[in-house]
Motif scaffolding. Structure first.
Motif, short mmCIF file in Angstrom:
data_model
loop_
_atom_site.label_atom_id
_atom_site.label_comp_id
_atom_site.label_asym_id
_atom_site.label_seq_id
_atom_site.Cartn_x
_atom_site.Cartn_y
_atom_site.Cartn_z
N ALA A 157 180.02 -22.50 2.77
CA ALA A 157 178.69 -22.65 3.38
C ALA A 157 177.64 -21.82 2.65
CB ALA A 157 178.74 -22.27 4.85
N GLN A 158 178.07 -20.85 1.87
CA GLN A 158 177.12 -20.07 1.06
C GLN A 158 176.58 -20.87 -0.11
OE1 GLN A 158 179.52 -15.92 1.62
NE2 GLN A 158 178.05 -15.94 -0.06
N GLN A 159 177.27 -21.99 -0.42
CA GLN A 159 176.83 -22.88 -1.51
C GLN A 159 176.75 -22.14 -2.84
OE1 GLN A 159 175.42 -26.66 -0.98
NE2 GLN A 159 177.34 -26.06 -0.04
N THR A 160 177.79 -21.37 -3.13
CA THR A 160 177.85 -20.65 -4.40
C THR A 160 178.70 -21.41 -5.41
OG1 THR A 160 179.82 -19.38 -3.77
CG2 THR A 160 177.66 -18.45 -3.19
N ASP A 161 178.43 -21.16 -6.68
CA ASP A 161 179.25 -21.77 -7.74
C ASP A 161 180.51 -20.98 -8.00
OD1 ASP A 161 177.48 -23.88 -8.21
OD2 ASP A 161 176.27 -22.69 -9.59
N ILE A 162 180.55 -19.72 -7.52
CA ILE A 162 181.68 -18.82 -7.78
C ILE A 162 182.32 -18.42 -6.46
CG2 ILE A 162 182.41 -16.65 -8.84
CD1 ILE A 162 179.88 -16.79 -10.58
N LEU A 163 183.65 -18.48 -6.42
CA LEU A 163 184.39 -18.14 -5.22
C LEU A 163 185.50 -17.14 -5.58
CD1 LEU A 163 185.00 -18.67 -2.20
CD2 LEU A 163 186.38 -20.63 -2.91
N PHE A 164 185.50 -15.98 -4.89
CA PHE A 164 186.52 -14.96 -5.07
C PHE A 164 187.45 -14.96 -3.86
CE2 PHE A 164 184.44 -11.54 -8.02
CZ PHE A 164 184.26 -12.50 -8.99
N LEU A 165 188.75 -14.80 -4.10
CA LEU A 165 189.71 -14.71 -3.01
C LEU A 165 190.74 -13.64 -3.32
CD1 LEU A 165 189.43 -18.13 -3.80
CD2 LEU A 165 189.99 -18.10 -1.36
N ASP A 166 190.98 -12.77 -2.35
CA ASP A 166 191.94 -11.68 -2.54
C ASP A 166 193.24 -12.04 -1.81
OD1 ASP A 166 193.23 -9.35 -3.04
OD2 ASP A 166 191.78 -8.03 -2.05
N ALA B 132 174.70 -13.15 -2.96
CA ALA B 132 175.37 -14.02 -1.99
C ALA B 132 175.05 -15.49 -2.20
CB ALA B 132 175.00 -13.60 -0.58
N LYS B 133 173.99 -15.78 -2.95
CA LYS B 133 173.67 -17.17 -3.27
C LYS B 133 174.43 -17.65 -4.51
CE LYS B 133 169.01 -17.17 -1.29
NZ LYS B 133 167.56 -17.26 -1.58
N GLN B 134 175.04 -16.72 -5.22
CA GLN B 134 175.76 -17.07 -6.44
C GLN B 134 177.27 -16.89 -6.31
OE1 GLN B 134 173.59 -15.53 -10.16
NE2 GLN B 134 172.77 -14.22 -8.55
N LEU B 135 177.69 -15.97 -5.45
CA LEU B 135 179.10 -15.58 -5.39
C LEU B 135 179.51 -15.36 -3.94
CD1 LEU B 135 180.71 -12.89 -7.71
CD2 LEU B 135 181.17 -12.90 -5.25
N ALA B 136 180.61 -15.98 -3.53
CA ALA B 136 181.17 -15.78 -2.20
C ALA B 136 182.56 -15.17 -2.35
CB ALA B 136 181.26 -17.09 -1.44
N ILE B 137 182.91 -14.26 -1.43
CA ILE B 137 184.22 -13.62 -1.52
C ILE B 137 184.94 -13.71 -0.18
CG2 ILE B 137 183.19 -11.34 -1.06
CD1 ILE B 137 185.56 -10.18 -2.77
N LEU B 138 186.23 -14.02 -0.27
CA LEU B 138 187.10 -14.01 0.89
C LEU B 138 188.06 -12.83 0.72
CD1 LEU B 138 188.26 -15.24 3.47
CD2 LEU B 138 189.65 -16.76 2.05
N PRO B 139 187.83 -11.73 1.47
CA PRO B 139 188.71 -10.57 1.33
C PRO B 139 190.08 -10.83 1.93
CG PRO B 139 187.16 -10.23 3.11
CD PRO B 139 186.78 -11.53 2.46
N GLN B 140 190.98 -9.90 1.71
CA GLN B 140 192.33 -10.05 2.24
C GLN B 140 192.33 -9.78 3.75
OE1 GLN B 140 196.72 -8.06 1.38
NE2 GLN B 140 195.17 -8.01 -0.21
#
Length: 263
Positions: free
Chosen positions: A155-164, A76-84
């Protein structure tokens, strides 16, 4: 290899194999779009790479280590995801929602530090949600809600962001609002973004790298110009389409005109 990649990934439900032998690398600091017909495995791939689903075989590597061997907080410190279609509890304000993004960094009873509060405020401001900070999420428009959830991810301050499929069910103005925000995050902050995209022309306009999926298999990947071709669209979507150049950006535009004839 990028900071995030898969090796021989196999994903299935019960006895059904959805994805097999997937080797996929996400370019660092770029926007990557996953495209494909409904049921092609796009969202399944995204969720597995984010560790929301477990692969039956193979490995997802995040920063050189198996994602399954890392703790939830590490990921969670590296990758954040926004589900559908995410939903928030009734009455939860934008500020309260975004505060959840600081969970990976909290200790003990989870009291927000001054740094946490500064990051929450920044996330709300950068997504243009400052005037709605104290408003319940369920009282926002579709585009505003989506920006609030993106603020949570930031706000998770990650370098990677996933979005579905971040623009699903949004009208055209709100779609552009969300896509422009993602473009800004990538350009100004160099965020690596991986998103499942339904609209091919959105993928072509906003992504640097496109991966075309059919039945859990990569059919084509590369720049929009390399992937958005009549041949690829015929194989992946079963359509005949003309490809023209966007007069503003030069990006390829898809103009479908009929179903492909099965051969």
């Amino acid at each position: 290899m990028g900071v995030l990649y898969t090796e021989q990934l196999q994903i299935g439900y019960d006895e059904r194999v959805i994805v097999q032998n997937l080797n996929l690398s996400v370019p660092e600091g770029k926007i990557t779009a996953l495209i494909g017909a409904n049921g092609s495995g796009k969202s399944t791939i995204l969720k597995t790479m984010a560790r929301m689903l477990k692969a039956s075989q193979g490995t997802v590597y995040l920063d050189g280590r198996s994602i399954q061997k890392q703790s939830t907080k590490e990921v969670a410190k590296q990758l954040a995801i926004l589900p559908q279609n995410p939903t928030a509890p009734e009455g939860l304000t934008v500020s309260e929602l975004v505060a959840y993004g600081r969970f990976p960094y909290q200790r003990g009873f989870g009291t927000l530090t001054r740094e946490d509060k500064d990051i929450i405020r920044w996330s709300i401001d950068v997504t243009g949600m400052g005037e709605f900070a104290d408003r319940p999420v369920d009282q926002l428009s579709g585009g505003q809600r989506q920006r609030a959830w993106i603020a949570l991810a930031l706000a998770q301050q990650t370098d990677i962001l996933f979005l579905d499929e971040p623009t699903t069910f949004l009208d055209m103005a709100h779609q552009l609002e969300v896509l422009k925000l993602l473009e800004k995050l990538n350009t100004e902050q160099k965020r690596t973004i991986l998103m499942v995209v339904h609209d091919l022309n959105h993928a072509s306009r906003y992504a640097h790298h496109i991966v075309a999926i059919k039945k859990g298999t990569v059919i084509s990947e590369g720049s929009p110009g390399e992937v958005m071709t009549p041949e690829v669209l015929r194989e992946v979507f079963g359509i005949e389409a003309d490809i023209v150049s966007d007069p503003r950006t030069g990006a390829p535009l898809c103009l479908p005109f009929e179903l492909a004839v099965a051969r």
